[in-house]
Design a protein around this motif. Structure first.
Motif: not given
Length: 160
Positions: A132-160
């Motif tokens: 239920x936590x990840x369906x609520x507002x707080x959880x959506x913010x947490x998820x967005x943060x963790x997805x952003x952190x992951x995408x920063x660390x997984x930059x590929x050659x074609x993104x630069x």
């Protein structure tokens, strides 16, 4: 409080072909899975850290069909949302690893099919279930943060 409404989620043939379908019902993100002739509906984000279950593998564990969260490999029973883990009982001689239940962790929903149309009735199970936590507002913010952190660390050659 009246009966929960049935939400039309798609034609049976289309959902079977897709195998996994993402829907938002009453603001809740649901994953509809078709596996081995059966439809399942679960909250789409893993109860543990909000991982997207959509890409998780499905395996039979201890006689139960489970989806495995791609993020941290948590195992969740499709039928009832039970979390499973492998452990040993140190009192056993010799200790043998076996599967244990953590109890219900992921909210599951009822799927029905009528004349080739598939419907989901959202779970009315009272009380807090961890997903239920990840369906609520707080959880959506947490998820967005963790997805952003992951995408920063997984930059590929074609993104630069």
């Amino acid at each position: 409080m009246g009966e929960q409404p049935l939400h039309f989620v798609g034609k049976k043939d289309e959902l079977i072909e897709a195998k996994r379908s993402f829907r938002t019902l009453e603001g809740r993100d649901i994953l509809i899975i078709y596996h081995q002739g059966t439809f399942y509906a679960v909250d789409s984000y893993c109860y543990h850290a909000g991982g997207m279950l959509q890409t998780g593998d499905i395996e039979e564990i201890s006689g139960k069909l489970c989806i495995i969260c791609p993020k941290h490999k948590y195992k969740i029973s499709l039928a009832d949302g039970e979390g499973l883990y492998k452990g040993i009982n140190p009192r056993e001689r010799p200790p043998v690893p076996r599967w244990y239940s953590k109890g219900i962790k992921q909210r599951t929903h009822t799927v029905t099919e009528t004349n080739g149309e598939v419907f989901v009735k959202l779970s009315m199970q009272p009380g807090w279930i961890e997903s239920d936590y990840y369906q609520g507002e707080k959880g959506k913010v947490e998820r967005a943060k963790s997805e952003a952190a992951e995408s920063e660390t997984v930059l590929t050659d074609d993104e630069s």
